[in-house]
Design an enzyme around this catalytic site. Structure first.
Site, PDB file in Angstrom:
ATOM      1  N   ASN A   9       0.874  -1.179   0.000  1.00  0.00           N
ATOM      2  CA  ASN A   9       0.000   0.000   0.000  1.00  0.00           C
ATOM      3  C   ASN A   9       0.907   1.224   0.000  1.00  0.00           C
ATOM      4  OD1 ASN A   9      -1.783   2.073   0.505  1.00  0.00           O
ATOM      5  ND2 ASN A   9      -2.162   1.493   2.650  1.00  0.00           N
ATOM      6  N   LYS A  11       0.161   4.292  -0.312  1.00  0.00           N
ATOM      7  CA  LYS A  11      -0.459   5.504   0.261  1.00  0.00           C
ATOM      8  C   LYS A  11      -0.229   6.712  -0.669  1.00  0.00           C
ATOM      9  CE  LYS A  11       0.300   3.483   4.739  1.00  0.00           C
ATOM     10  NZ  LYS A  11       0.242   3.642   6.174  1.00  0.00           N
ATOM     11  N   HIS A  95      -9.388   1.294   5.001  1.00  0.00           N
ATOM     12  CA  HIS A  95      -8.096   1.451   5.684  1.00  0.00           C
ATOM     13  C   HIS A  95      -8.284   2.392   6.878  1.00  0.00           C
ATOM     14  CE1 HIS A  95      -3.953   2.602   6.462  1.00  0.00           C
ATOM     15  NE2 HIS A  95      -3.610   1.505   5.824  1.00  0.00           N
ATOM     16  N   GLU A  97      -6.622   4.765   7.951  1.00  0.00           N
ATOM     17  CA  GLU A  97      -6.408   6.190   7.663  1.00  0.00           C
ATOM     18  C   GLU A  97      -7.668   6.808   7.051  1.00  0.00           C
ATOM     19  OE1 GLU A  97      -2.790   5.616   5.465  1.00  0.00           O
ATOM     20  OE2 GLU A  97      -1.786   5.075   7.336  1.00  0.00           O
ATOM     21  N   GLU A 167      -5.205  -4.918  10.779  1.00  0.00           N
ATOM     22  CA  GLU A 167      -4.175  -3.907  10.964  1.00  0.00           C
ATOM     23  C   GLU A 167      -4.430  -3.153  12.267  1.00  0.00           C
ATOM     24  OE1 GLU A 167      -2.351  -2.844   6.880  1.00  0.00           O
ATOM     25  OE2 GLU A 167      -3.996  -1.488   7.257  1.00  0.00           O
ATOM     26  N   GLY A 173       2.559   2.372  10.652  1.00  0.00           N
ATOM     27  CA  GLY A 173       3.479   3.485  10.454  1.00  0.00           C
ATOM     28  C   GLY A 173       4.175   3.945  11.726  1.00  0.00           C
ATOM     29  N   SER A 213       3.600  -2.055  10.290  1.00  0.00           N
ATOM     30  CA  SER A 213       5.060  -2.006  10.443  1.00  0.00           C
ATOM     31  C   SER A 213       5.754  -3.337  10.126  1.00  0.00           C
ATOM     32  CB  SER A 213       5.439  -1.530  11.850  1.00  0.00           C
ATOM     33  OG  SER A 213       4.963  -0.206  12.056  1.00  0.00           O
TER      34      SER A 213
HETATM   35  C1  PEP Z   1      -0.715   0.081   5.982  1.00  0.00           C
HETATM   36  O1  PEP Z   1      -0.869   1.262   5.770  1.00  0.00           O
HETATM   37  O2  PEP Z   1      -1.547  -0.709   5.527  1.00  0.00           O
HETATM   38  C2  PEP Z   1       0.440  -0.350   6.774  1.00  0.00           C
HETATM   39  C3  PEP Z   1       0.440  -1.545   7.267  1.00  0.00           C
HETATM   40  O3  PEP Z   1       1.465   0.574   6.934  1.00  0.00           O
HETATM   41  P1  PEP Z   1       2.928   0.310   7.596  1.00  0.00           P
HETATM   42  O4  PEP Z   1       3.431  -0.992   7.023  1.00  0.00           O
HETATM   43  O5  PEP Z   1       3.744   1.482   7.159  1.00  0.00           O
HETATM   44  O6  PEP Z   1       2.724   0.239   9.071  1.00  0.00           O
END
Ligand code: PEP
Length: 251
Positions: A9, A11, A95, A97, A167, A173, A213
């Protein structure tokens, strides 16, 4: 046996030029991999060019969001049909976000999931608790609501063909990763709920990714968990080498 699926992803990162550069670099690094399904979700502006570069490769294309209406006066939105027309196979829906910054509700997520499936896209529906919710001990309650509402009205066959990404919001992040056992515990719970709601076959077939992460260093341990079928990768998917190493960790 479920085939693991690892999706990047991106973003709001990468211009068209940078996107093309990244997939050109990624293609040869994963070209030999057949037992992991691989996908990248660039920003809308890069989909068309990335699609062209990926043609004939083992990397699939996805988008980061969509709107549920097929067309109309919805300025700024993109439909499932438009995503299909540029070669998308997946669409990320719900997601954290989008839930946090853009006010997406479970009802919206459900409308998007249904529209994606009806159009022939594979939705990657994201669920997960915040740090505050985990500390309050209501992780399962939160995830249960997101799963139940997000999948409302779907058939067992539709659920079987989609992807759910667990998630934990506190791990996205932040550099904090859920312990493999923490991911397994919630993901086993999600699969058990799907079994209750949609039956054995849907529960056994639906792929549940972990996201938050993931890095080349921690991916294998997480992917080894029995209810973790690959990962949704943010930051570490912006660099070809680290994303390829994460894909390999799912083999
Ligand atoms: C995501 O945005 O789906 C995600 C898992 O981000 P990150 O790997 O940067 O934590």
């Amino acid at each position: 046996m479920r085939k693991p699926i690892v999706v990047g992803n991106w973003k709001m990162h990468k211009t068209v030029e940078e996107s093309v550069e990244l997939v050109e670099e990624l293609k040869p690094l994963v070209a030999e991999i057949g037992d992991v399904e691989i996908g990248v979700c660039p920003p809308f502006t890069s989909l068309s060019e990335v699609s062209r570069v990926l043609r004939g490769s083992n990397i699939n294309l996805g988008a980061q969001d969509m709107y549920w209406e097929p067309q109309g006066a919805y300025t700024g939105e993109i439909s499932a049909g438009m995503l299909l027309s540029v070669g998308c196979r997946y669409v990320i829906v719900g997601h954290s976000e989008r839930r946090t910054y853009f006010g997406e509700t479970d009802e919206w997520v459900n409308r998007k999931v249904r529209a994606a499936l009806e159009a022939g896209l594979v939705p990657i529906m994201c669920v997960g608790e915040t740090l505050e919710q985990r500390q309050k001990g209501i992780t399962q309650e939160v995830v249960d609501r997101q799963v139940t509402e997000g999948l409302r009205g779907l058939s067992p066959e539709q659920v079987a063909g989609m992807v759910i990404a667990y998630e934990p919001v506190w791990a996205i992040g932040t550099g904090l990763t859920a312990e493999p056992e923490q991911a397994q515990e919630v993901q086993a719970f999600i699969r058990a709920r799907i079994r209750q709601l949609f039956g054995e076959e849907a529960a056994d077939s639906v792929r549940i990714q972990y996201g938050g992460s993931i890095k080349p260093e921690n991916a294998r341990e997480i992917f080894l968990q029995p209810d973790v079928d690959g990962g949704l990768v943010g930051g570490a998917s912006l660099e070809a080498d680290s994303f390829a190493r994460i894909v390999r960790a799912a083999m």
